[in-house]
Enzyme design. Structure first.
Site, short mmCIF file in Angstrom:
data_model
loop_
_atom_site.label_atom_id
_atom_site.label_comp_id
_atom_site.label_asym_id
_atom_site.label_seq_id
_atom_site.Cartn_x
_atom_site.Cartn_y
_atom_site.Cartn_z
N ASP A 297 15.34 16.08 11.20
CA ASP A 297 14.46 15.32 10.14
C ASP A 297 13.17 16.12 10.02
O ASP A 297 12.81 16.44 8.63
CB ASP A 297 14.12 13.74 10.22
CG ASP A 297 15.20 12.94 10.15
OD1 ASP A 297 15.36 11.88 10.66
OD2 ASP A 297 16.48 13.44 9.58
N HIS B 228 17.07 6.77 6.04
CA HIS B 228 18.00 7.69 5.26
C HIS B 228 18.83 6.71 4.20
O HIS B 228 19.50 6.07 4.43
CB HIS B 228 19.04 8.43 6.02
CG HIS B 228 18.01 9.27 6.92
ND1 HIS B 228 17.37 10.40 6.48
CD2 HIS B 228 17.96 9.32 8.20
CE1 HIS B 228 16.66 11.22 7.39
NE2 HIS B 228 17.05 10.42 8.68
N PHE C 186 22.79 18.41 18.89
CA PHE C 186 24.02 18.98 17.98
C PHE C 186 23.70 20.25 17.95
O PHE C 186 22.77 20.52 16.89
CB PHE C 186 24.42 18.06 17.01
CG PHE C 186 23.94 16.62 17.22
CD1 PHE C 186 23.29 15.65 16.82
CD2 PHE C 186 24.79 16.18 18.32
CE1 PHE C 186 22.92 14.43 17.15
CE2 PHE C 186 24.55 14.75 18.78
CZ PHE C 186 23.98 14.01 18.06
N ASP D 32 23.40 22.98 15.69
CA ASP D 32 23.77 23.62 14.21
C ASP D 32 22.67 24.69 13.81
O ASP D 32 22.58 25.26 14.75
CB ASP D 32 23.45 22.34 13.11
CG ASP D 32 21.74 21.93 13.37
OD1 ASP D 32 21.28 21.74 12.05
OD2 ASP D 32 21.22 22.13 14.36
N ASP E 224 17.28 14.73 18.85
CA ASP E 224 17.83 15.68 17.67
C ASP E 224 17.66 15.00 16.42
O ASP E 224 17.11 15.98 15.77
CB ASP E 224 19.48 15.53 17.95
CG ASP E 224 20.07 16.54 16.80
OD1 ASP E 224 20.24 15.96 15.59
OD2 ASP E 224 20.54 17.59 17.11
N TYR E 225 17.68 13.78 16.22
CA TYR E 225 17.54 13.31 14.90
C TYR E 225 16.14 13.51 14.24
O TYR E 225 15.84 13.74 13.40
CB TYR E 225 17.75 11.77 14.66
CG TYR E 225 19.27 11.35 14.81
CD1 TYR E 225 19.48 9.97 15.23
CD2 TYR E 225 20.33 12.13 14.32
CE1 TYR E 225 20.82 9.45 15.44
CE2 TYR E 225 21.53 11.54 14.43
CZ TYR E 225 21.84 10.42 14.95
OH TYR E 225 23.27 9.85 14.72
N1 LIG Z 1 21.62 18.77 14.82
C1 LIG Z 1 21.87 17.97 13.81
N2 LIG Z 1 22.32 18.67 12.78
C2 LIG Z 1 22.67 17.99 11.76
C3 LIG Z 1 22.34 16.71 11.58
C4 LIG Z 1 22.78 16.44 10.15
C5 LIG Z 1 22.51 15.22 9.49
N3 LIG Z 1 22.39 14.00 10.29
C6 LIG Z 1 21.37 13.07 9.87
C7 LIG Z 1 21.83 12.07 9.10
C8 LIG Z 1 21.76 10.73 9.63
C9 LIG Z 1 20.84 10.95 10.70
O1 LIG Z 1 19.49 10.36 10.62
C10 LIG Z 1 20.66 12.43 10.97
O2 LIG Z 1 19.18 12.98 10.65
C11 LIG Z 1 23.35 17.45 9.68
N4 LIG Z 1 23.44 18.39 10.56
C12 LIG Z 1 23.61 19.66 10.24
O3 LIG Z 1 22.55 20.63 9.73
C13 LIG Z 1 23.02 21.52 8.78
C14 LIG Z 1 22.69 21.22 7.38
O4 LIG Z 1 21.12 21.33 7.29
P1 LIG Z 1 20.50 21.50 5.77
O5 LIG Z 1 21.17 22.50 5.22
O6 LIG Z 1 19.17 21.54 6.00
O7 LIG Z 1 20.80 20.23 4.98
C15 LIG Z 1 24.49 21.62 8.98
O8 LIG Z 1 24.79 22.40 10.12
C16 LIG Z 1 24.84 20.11 9.42
O9 LIG Z 1 25.95 19.96 10.21
C17 LIG Z 1 21.50 16.12 12.48
O10 LIG Z 1 21.26 14.91 12.55
N5 LIG Z 1 21.38 16.74 13.73
#
Ligand SMILES: Nc1nc2c(c(CN[C@H]3C=C[C@H](O)[C@@H]3O)cn2[C@@H]2O[C@H](COP(=O)(O)O)[C@@H](O)[C@H]2O)c(=O)[nH]1
Length: 341
Positions: free
Chosen positions: A319, A53, A237, A239, A314-315
């Site tokens: 992704d 990223h 997490f 979301d 989760d990550y």
């Molecule tokens: N479960 C989970 N939810 C996550 C993330 C992240 C960002 N983390 C990344 C950053 C660096 C790491 O490498 C992670 O990959 C954002 N969100 C949530 O997603 C939603 C946005 O989605 P979209 O509209 O498609 O962009 C929103 O609720 C946001 O709070 C995660 O990692 N896990």
């Protein structure tokens, strides 16, 4: 530490009493099997947070931790009513949407000399200044700008008053315990208290609080102040993307009635029964996938406890959801406007 229910225990309770959402144990096992070969790849590990990223900080210092704190304080509600009318941010010749638009706007501000990640700045930042930082490259503004302004001022004041202006101070106080850091965040930063009442019981998800601990672990590369001996105690997490991908992968199922509401674009309120069941079952489903993955590795005589945990799962799934938007277009995500995820 009292008063904050465990998200994992909450998830089990919700899954055991859920009516419209169900975890498919066989489906969870199949997902674990499909991840088996990927889980030992380098990018599945904590290093993937930076290598995969480009907007994430390269450094592992105080400023990088403060970047994570700012971003995770605002890490909520990026979905748009119409898919084609979205908040977008252009940064270094690339256009970002969703969560990444937040990171792009933050990095754009820093490049412009706005100290957006400094508590002394965002504690007293005005709404107009925030509108400028998060200005859109389309007609659609970032959702919930007033709420973002409120939680930023609130969090900045707490950081200044209690932690010398830097989240790194809070991290050091956690004495290498993810659970202790999680509770320090919950005790001191009200906007992170992501809870609900389900079947008359207080339940928790703590999505932003847990991802804040996880992203701190990641930005510090799991070393030094970023080493947590209990990082595996965090859950995924909850979301609005993880549930979508779990249904897509057939590890979780929605009732016909719920699917109909989701397809109609129903906007739920925080704490609605359907929302709680979706989020709780997602956490429980991923706990099962993690368990199955560990068992598969044990059968192979490989101890992967340091390599497989809910954070890395989760990550990976998040992704995956980003990279498979097209394949997942028939699976609706649940819509709630809130400051929790
Ligand atoms: N479960 C989970 N939810 C996550 C993330 C992240 C960002 N983390 C990344 C950053 C660096 C790491 O490498 C992670 O990959 C954002 N969100 C949530 O997603 C939603 C946005 O989605 P979209 O509209 O498609 O962009 C929103 O609720 C946001 O709070 C995660 O990692 N896990």
């Amino acid at each position: 530490m009292e008063g904050f229910p465990s998200p994992l225990e909450s998830a089990k309770f919700i899954a055991d009493h859920s009516k419209d959402v169900s975890v498919d144990e066989e489906g969870a096992r199949r997902v674990a099997e499909s991840l088996f070969d990927k889980a030992s790849a380098v990018e599945f590990g904590v290093a993937g947070w930076k290598s995969l990223h480009e907007l994430n900080p390269r450094a592992a210092d105080k400023e990088a931790v403060d970047w994570v704190f700012l971003v995770d304080t605002l890490n909520f509600s990026f979905w748009s009513e119409q898919e084609e009318q979205k908040y977008l941010v252009k940064y270094k010749d690339k256009t970002y949407s969703g969560y990444w638009s937040l990171c792009a706007a933050v990095n754009r501000a820093l490049d412009e000399g706005i100290p957006i990640t400094s508590a002394s700045y965002f504690a007293t930042m005005t709404l107009e200044q925030l509108r400028h930082v998060f200005r859109s490259d389309t007609e659609v503004p970032i959702p919930l700008i007033e709420e973002r302004h409120r939680v930023l001022n609130e969090s900045g004041i707490v950081l200044l008053e209690k932690f010398g202006g830097s989240f790194l101070t809070c991290v050091k106080m956690s004495e290498k315990s993810a659970q202790k850091l999680l509770h320090l965040v919950l005790e001191n930063f009200p906007s992170y208290r992501d809870e609900a009442v389900f079947e008359k019981k207080k339940v928790s998800f703590y999505k932003r609080a847990q991802i804040l601990v996880a992203d701190t672990w990641s930005v510090l590369e799991g070393k030094g102040d970023g080493f947590f001996d209990d990082i595996s105690s965090l859950t995924i997490f909850a979301d609005y993307r993880i549930p979508q991908v779990l249904v897509h992968l057939k590890a979780m199922k929605y009732s016909e009635e719920l699917m109909k509401k989701l397809r109609e674009g129903t906007i739920f309120q925080s704490g609605d029964k359907e929302e709680v069941e979706i989020r709780g079952c997602s956490i429980w489903c991923c706990a099962l996938i993690c368990k199955h993955l560990q068992e598969l590795y044990q059968k192979k005589g490989q101890d992967m406890r340091e390599k497989i945990n809910a954070v890395l799962l989760d990550y990976y799934l998040w992704d995956y959801a980003r990279d498979h938007r097209e394949d997942m277009k028939d699976i609706p995500f649940h819509r709630v406007r809130c400051i929790y995820y």
